[in-house]
Design a protein around this motif. Structure first.
Motif, mmCIF file in Angstrom:
data_model
loop_
_atom_site.group_PDB
_atom_site.id
_atom_site.type_symbol
_atom_site.label_atom_id
_atom_site.label_comp_id
_atom_site.label_asym_id
_atom_site.label_seq_id
_atom_site.Cartn_x
_atom_site.Cartn_y
_atom_site.Cartn_z
ATOM 1 N N GLY A 207 0.847 -1.178 -0.086
ATOM 2 C CA GLY A 207 -0.015 0.080 0.169
ATOM 3 C C GLY A 207 0.897 1.267 0.179
ATOM 4 O O GLY A 207 0.099 2.563 -0.272
ATOM 5 N N THR A 208 2.135 1.196 -0.057
ATOM 6 C CA THR A 208 2.899 2.232 0.162
ATOM 7 C C THR A 208 3.743 2.548 -1.485
ATOM 8 O O THR A 208 3.375 1.671 -2.285
ATOM 9 C CB THR A 208 4.036 2.137 1.047
ATOM 10 N N LYS A 209 4.175 3.701 -1.397
ATOM 11 C CA LYS A 209 4.678 4.013 -3.067
ATOM 12 C C LYS A 209 5.879 3.134 -3.136
ATOM 13 O O LYS A 209 6.038 2.671 -4.160
ATOM 14 C CB LYS A 209 5.145 5.429 -2.973
ATOM 15 N N HIS A 210 6.666 2.856 -2.193
ATOM 16 C CA HIS A 210 7.826 2.007 -2.198
ATOM 17 C C HIS A 210 7.503 0.796 -2.725
ATOM 18 O O HIS A 210 7.866 -0.039 -3.427
ATOM 19 C CB HIS A 210 8.708 2.060 -1.346
ATOM 20 N N GLY A 211 6.298 0.214 -1.860
ATOM 21 C CA GLY A 211 5.775 -1.045 -2.038
ATOM 22 C C GLY A 211 5.400 -1.253 -3.612
ATOM 23 O O GLY A 211 5.407 -2.280 -4.152
ATOM 24 N N ALA A 212 4.594 -0.169 -4.216
ATOM 25 C CA ALA A 212 4.089 -0.198 -5.474
ATOM 26 C C ALA A 212 5.294 -0.379 -6.682
ATOM 27 O O ALA A 212 5.009 -1.254 -7.591
ATOM 28 C CB ALA A 212 3.227 1.029 -5.757
ATOM 29 N N VAL A 213 6.584 0.201 -6.061
ATOM 30 C CA VAL A 213 7.374 0.037 -6.961
ATOM 31 C C VAL A 213 7.964 -1.235 -6.999
ATOM 32 O O VAL A 213 8.167 -1.817 -8.142
ATOM 33 C CB VAL A 213 8.839 1.209 -6.749
ATOM 34 N N VAL A 214 8.254 -1.805 -5.864
ATOM 35 C CA VAL A 214 8.665 -3.285 -5.694
ATOM 36 C C VAL A 214 7.442 -4.125 -6.432
ATOM 37 O O VAL A 214 8.131 -5.337 -7.285
ATOM 38 C CB VAL A 214 8.659 -3.645 -4.315
ATOM 39 N N GLU A 215 6.406 -4.093 -6.367
ATOM 40 C CA GLU A 215 5.473 -4.882 -6.980
ATOM 41 C C GLU A 215 5.491 -4.752 -8.503
ATOM 42 O O GLU A 215 5.580 -5.795 -9.214
ATOM 43 C CB GLU A 215 3.818 -4.462 -6.477
ATOM 44 N N ASN A 216 5.708 -3.459 -9.003
ATOM 45 C CA ASN A 216 5.695 -3.237 -10.611
ATOM 46 C C ASN A 216 7.010 -4.088 -10.952
ATOM 47 O O ASN A 216 7.230 -4.674 -12.064
ATOM 48 C CB ASN A 216 5.687 -1.724 -10.819
ATOM 49 N N VAL A 217 8.170 -3.967 -10.190
ATOM 50 C CA VAL A 217 9.468 -4.514 -10.591
ATOM 51 C C VAL A 217 9.162 -6.170 -10.722
ATOM 52 O O VAL A 217 9.612 -6.762 -11.744
ATOM 53 C CB VAL A 217 10.623 -4.323 -9.649
ATOM 54 N N CYS A 218 8.514 -6.555 -9.889
ATOM 55 C CA CYS A 218 8.086 -7.931 -9.734
ATOM 56 C C CYS A 218 7.285 -8.513 -11.080
ATOM 57 O O CYS A 218 7.615 -9.758 -11.610
ATOM 58 C CB CYS A 218 7.514 -8.352 -8.632
ATOM 59 N N ILE A 219 6.382 -7.694 -11.121
ATOM 60 C CA ILE A 219 5.575 -8.047 -12.307
ATOM 61 C C ILE A 219 6.469 -7.925 -13.820
ATOM 62 O O ILE A 219 6.177 -8.744 -14.577
ATOM 63 C CB ILE A 219 4.469 -6.862 -12.564
ATOM 64 N N VAL A 220 7.143 -6.872 -13.894
ATOM 65 C CA VAL A 220 8.037 -6.797 -15.031
ATOM 66 C C VAL A 220 8.928 -7.932 -15.040
ATOM 67 O O VAL A 220 9.006 -8.843 -16.081
ATOM 68 C CB VAL A 220 8.894 -5.754 -15.034
ATOM 69 N N LEU A 221 9.417 -8.424 -14.125
ATOM 70 C CA LEU A 221 10.523 -9.640 -14.237
ATOM 71 C C LEU A 221 9.576 -11.091 -14.674
ATOM 72 O O LEU A 221 9.970 -11.787 -15.258
ATOM 73 C CB LEU A 221 11.086 -9.935 -12.645
ATOM 74 N N ALA A 222 8.362 -10.954 -14.077
ATOM 75 C CA ALA A 222 7.475 -12.242 -14.260
ATOM 76 C C ALA A 222 7.050 -12.221 -15.979
ATOM 77 O O ALA A 222 7.051 -13.120 -16.494
ATOM 78 C CB ALA A 222 6.213 -12.141 -13.549
ATOM 79 N N LEU A 223 6.970 -10.850 -16.369
ATOM 80 C CA LEU A 223 6.389 -10.894 -17.829
ATOM 81 C C LEU A 223 7.612 -11.169 -18.583
ATOM 82 O O LEU A 223 7.470 -11.858 -19.708
ATOM 83 C CB LEU A 223 5.954 -9.493 -18.082
ATOM 84 N N ILE A 224 8.950 -10.672 -18.191
ATOM 85 C CA ILE A 224 10.108 -11.440 -18.918
ATOM 86 C C ILE A 224 10.347 -12.683 -19.049
ATOM 87 O O ILE A 224 10.468 -13.164 -20.250
ATOM 88 C CB ILE A 224 11.293 -10.632 -18.304
ATOM 89 N N LEU A 225 10.117 -13.298 -18.034
ATOM 90 C CA LEU A 225 10.144 -14.796 -17.855
ATOM 91 C C LEU A 225 9.170 -15.299 -18.756
ATOM 92 O O LEU A 225 9.319 -16.315 -19.391
ATOM 93 C CB LEU A 225 9.928 -15.501 -16.324
ATOM 94 N N ALA A 226 7.774 -14.879 -18.826
ATOM 95 C CA ALA A 226 6.781 -15.319 -19.795
ATOM 96 C C ALA A 226 7.382 -15.029 -21.176
ATOM 97 O O ALA A 226 6.918 -16.050 -22.001
ATOM 98 C CB ALA A 226 5.571 -14.614 -19.508
ATOM 99 N N TRP A 227 7.898 -14.057 -21.591
ATOM 100 C CA TRP A 227 8.321 -13.871 -22.933
ATOM 101 C C TRP A 227 9.363 -14.871 -23.210
ATOM 102 O O TRP A 227 9.429 -15.279 -24.407
ATOM 103 C CB TRP A 227 8.811 -12.406 -22.944
ATOM 104 N N ILE A 228 10.336 -15.211 -22.439
ATOM 105 C CA ILE A 228 11.442 -16.043 -22.625
ATOM 106 C C ILE A 228 10.677 -17.393 -23.085
ATOM 107 O O ILE A 228 11.199 -18.418 -23.802
ATOM 108 C CB ILE A 228 12.326 -16.077 -21.345
ATOM 109 N N ALA A 229 9.594 -18.014 -22.101
ATOM 110 C CA ALA A 229 9.003 -19.021 -22.170
ATOM 111 C C ALA A 229 7.994 -19.254 -23.420
ATOM 112 O O ALA A 229 8.092 -20.487 -24.107
ATOM 113 C CB ALA A 229 8.264 -19.434 -21.059
ATOM 114 N N PHE A 230 7.405 -18.242 -23.727
ATOM 115 C CA PHE A 230 6.457 -18.236 -24.748
ATOM 116 C C PHE A 230 6.740 -17.694 -26.400
ATOM 117 O O PHE A 230 6.177 -18.177 -27.273
ATOM 118 C CB PHE A 230 5.038 -17.688 -24.377
ATOM 119 N N SER A 231 8.081 -16.895 -26.098
ATOM 120 C CA SER A 231 8.476 -16.436 -27.374
ATOM 121 C C SER A 231 8.872 -17.350 -28.588
ATOM 122 O O SER A 231 8.586 -17.006 -29.834
ATOM 123 C CB SER A 231 9.543 -15.465 -27.148
ATOM 124 N N PRO A 232 9.335 -18.415 -28.231
ATOM 125 C CA PRO A 232 9.766 -19.470 -29.404
ATOM 126 C C PRO A 232 8.333 -20.019 -30.069
ATOM 127 O O PRO A 232 8.437 -20.271 -31.171
ATOM 128 C CB PRO A 232 10.112 -20.658 -28.699
#
Length: 235
Positions: A207-232
């Motif tokens: 619920g804090t601004k710093h928390g939102a930044v950490v959450e967004n970073v985790c989301i980006v990392l998850a999407l990067i892994l999804a790209w690696i997995a599904f891009s082929p």
């Protein structure tokens, strides 16, 4: 961590695991991944999962119905003085805040599954019992443990393993991702109560601004892994 972040991170990572492991990403697997990513928060009536399953419109409808039901019970149920006591109880429930009413509804649904659900599927008895139990738990309690993970994954395995491993793997992985995400917070989780050992990386506060930044970073990392997995699939 916020429910939206849990949903994106847990579902994305669990489906990526399926793809990287060579398992089919089916509609049932996606469904249980979505549910599993939010399920640990079933112990919080205002969580994303519970508030979507039991929306405010349903709560308001229940409040509207309960008062006439109380009046009906008082005047037409011939069991004095129990009709008066029951009518008062029903009327009191109608004035409960939405959080408490969601707990009442969860308990009633669980009770219905226990008494009537087994006629449709035997595991409804277990599901109903667990749903009623969840209404008595504190947030980040039993559902945020390895025991909760084992029960959820075990239920999925026992009911779907003949269809292949992708359903229980997706659901179990999404559930674990939720716990790992909550371990990033300052409160952390206790995975093996009554042991006091706590996993707490303390990177953020929900619920804090710093928390939102950490959450967004985790989301980006998850999407990067999804790209690696599904891009082929698209190359």
């Amino acid at each position: 961590m916020m429910g939206r972040s849990h949903l994106i991170i847990g579902t994305t990572l669990s489906l990526s695991v399926l793809q990287l492991a060579g398992m089919p990403v089916t509609a049932p697997a996606v469904t249980v991944a979505l549910i599993g990513s939010l399920l640990p928060d079933i112990d919080e009536p205002n969580s994303l999962l519970v508030s979507k399953a039991l929306p405010n419109s349903l709560i308001r409808l229940l409040q509207t119905i309960l008062l006439p039901v109380a009046v009906f019970v008082y005047f037409y149920v011939q069991a004095k003085p129990w009709n008066l006591l029951l009518a008062i109880l029903i009327a009191m429930v109608s004035f409960l805040p939405s959080r408490s009413l969601r707990k009442v509804l969860m308990f009633a649904i669980g009770l219905g599954l226990v008494f009537y659900g087994h006629a449709f599927a035997p595991w409804n008895l277990i599901a109903g019992s667990l749903l009623m139990l969840c209404t008595t738990l504190t947030h980040r309690g039993l559902t945020h443990t390895l025991y909760g993970t084992a029960v959820w994954t075990g239920l999925l395995y026992s009911t779907t393993h003949l269809q292949g491993p992708e359903i229980w793997v997706a659901g179990g992985t999404a559930y674990v991702m939720h716990l790992l995400a909550d371990s990033l917070t300052n409160r952390g989780i206790r995975p093996l109560p009554p042991l006091k050992w706590r996993i707490r990386i303390n990177l953020m506060s929900t619920g804090t601004k710093h928390g939102a930044v950490v959450e967004n970073v985790c989301i980006v990392l998850a999407l990067i892994l999804a790209w690696i997995a599904f891009s082929p699939l698209f190359l």
